[in-house]
Design a protein around this motif. Structure first.
Motif, PDB file in Angstrom:
ATOM      1  N   TYR A 246      -5.254   2.919  10.316  1.00  0.00           N
ATOM      2  CA  TYR A 246      -6.019   2.420   9.181  1.00  0.00           C
ATOM      3  C   TYR A 246      -7.506   2.507   9.508  1.00  0.00           C
ATOM      4  CZ  TYR A 246      -7.919  -0.734   5.689  1.00  0.00           C
ATOM      5  OH  TYR A 246      -8.644  -1.269   4.672  1.00  0.00           O
TER       6      TYR A 246
ATOM      7  N   PRO B  83      -7.321  -2.664  -2.642  1.00  0.00           N
ATOM      8  CA  PRO B  83      -8.244  -3.753  -2.285  1.00  0.00           C
ATOM      9  C   PRO B  83      -7.467  -5.024  -1.966  1.00  0.00           C
ATOM     10  CG  PRO B  83      -8.695  -2.918  -4.521  1.00  0.00           C
ATOM     11  CD  PRO B  83      -7.511  -2.193  -3.988  1.00  0.00           C
TER      12      PRO B  83
ATOM     13  N   ASN C 149       0.807  -1.222   0.000  1.00  0.00           N
ATOM     14  CA  ASN C 149       0.000   0.000   0.000  1.00  0.00           C
ATOM     15  C   ASN C 149       0.843   1.277   0.000  1.00  0.00           C
ATOM     16  OD1 ASN C 149      -3.018  -0.617   0.239  1.00  0.00           O
ATOM     17  ND2 ASN C 149      -2.097  -2.066   1.653  1.00  0.00           N
TER      18      ASN C 149
ATOM     19  N   HIS D 138      -4.595   5.855   0.079  1.00  0.00           N
ATOM     20  CA  HIS D 138      -5.691   4.898  -0.008  1.00  0.00           C
ATOM     21  C   HIS D 138      -5.160   3.480   0.028  1.00  0.00           C
ATOM     22  CE1 HIS D 138      -8.990   7.677  -0.661  1.00  0.00           C
ATOM     23  NE2 HIS D 138      -8.148   8.394  -1.396  1.00  0.00           N
ATOM     24  N   ALA D 139      -5.861   2.620   0.701  1.00  0.00           N
ATOM     25  CA  ALA D 139      -5.503   1.210   0.762  1.00  0.00           C
ATOM     26  C   ALA D 139      -5.958   0.517  -0.521  1.00  0.00           C
ATOM     27  CB  ALA D 139      -6.139   0.559   1.975  1.00  0.00           C
TER      28      ALA D 139
ATOM     29  N   LYS E  25     -11.343   2.682   7.295  1.00  0.00           N
ATOM     30  CA  LYS E  25     -12.192   2.766   6.090  1.00  0.00           C
ATOM     31  C   LYS E  25     -11.399   2.898   4.797  1.00  0.00           C
ATOM     32  CE  LYS E  25     -15.946   4.593   8.741  1.00  0.00           C
ATOM     33  NZ  LYS E  25     -16.510   5.754   9.306  1.00  0.00           N
ATOM     34  N   GLY E  26     -10.424   2.015   4.608  1.00  0.00           N
ATOM     35  CA  GLY E  26      -9.671   1.991   3.360  1.00  0.00           C
ATOM     36  C   GLY E  26      -8.644   3.088   3.210  1.00  0.00           C
TER      37      GLY E  26
END
Length: 147
Positions: free
Chosen positions: A113, A145, A49, A142-143, A115-116
């Motif tokens: 971390y 998926p 990430n 942003h993470a 909510k993504g």
């Protein structure tokens, strides 16, 4: 016929002790392996990430860091210190070994971390041969998926 010699009590204790210590050693090795596997998965997730790059770029943007290490900064090792992250939220503490034209050091990093989104909460630079300095923390990435 020769009489059969009985084992001394000390020999019995030594065998029992060896068996117990061997069992404990195997158990400790298993626990260490499982712990390392969990930490390794989290380290890979941080790298996947680009959370380590968020810390690196934040440090490069800080005059406090660039006057001690210079710019550009490169990183080599990411060492996880602690994590309490789930698939939904959590906090991760890690050290990032960094090097610049003027020196080397370690970035003590704390990210959250939710909510993504990975958010940089705390960043401390420990330069070799110098005092630690808290750097302004902020920014997020942003993470990706899950695979």
């Amino acid at each position: 016929m020769r009489p059969h010699r009985l084992d001394s009590p000390w020999q019995s204790w030594m065998v029992a002790t060896a068996l117990v210590l061997g069992g404990l050693g195997c158990f400790a090795g298993g626990v260490a392996w499982v712990s390392r596997s969990l930490f390794q998965d989290m380290e890979q997730e941080l790298r996947r990430n680009d959370v380590h790059r968020l810390a690196l770029h934040t440090a490069e943007a800080s005059p406090l860091a660039t006057e001690r290490l210079g710019t550009p900064l490169t990183s080599s090792f990411l060492t996880l210190r602690a994590h309490g992250a789930t698939t939904d939220e959590g906090r991760v503490d890690f050290d990032l070994t960094v090097q610049g034209p003027l020196g080397r050091g370690v970035l003590e990093t704390q990210v959250a971390y939710t909510k993504g989104l990975w958010t940089l909460r705390r960043l401390v630079l420990r330069p070799e041969g110098g005092d630690s300095v808290e750097l302004p923390a902020g920014g997020s990435t942003h993470a990706l998926p899950a695979d």
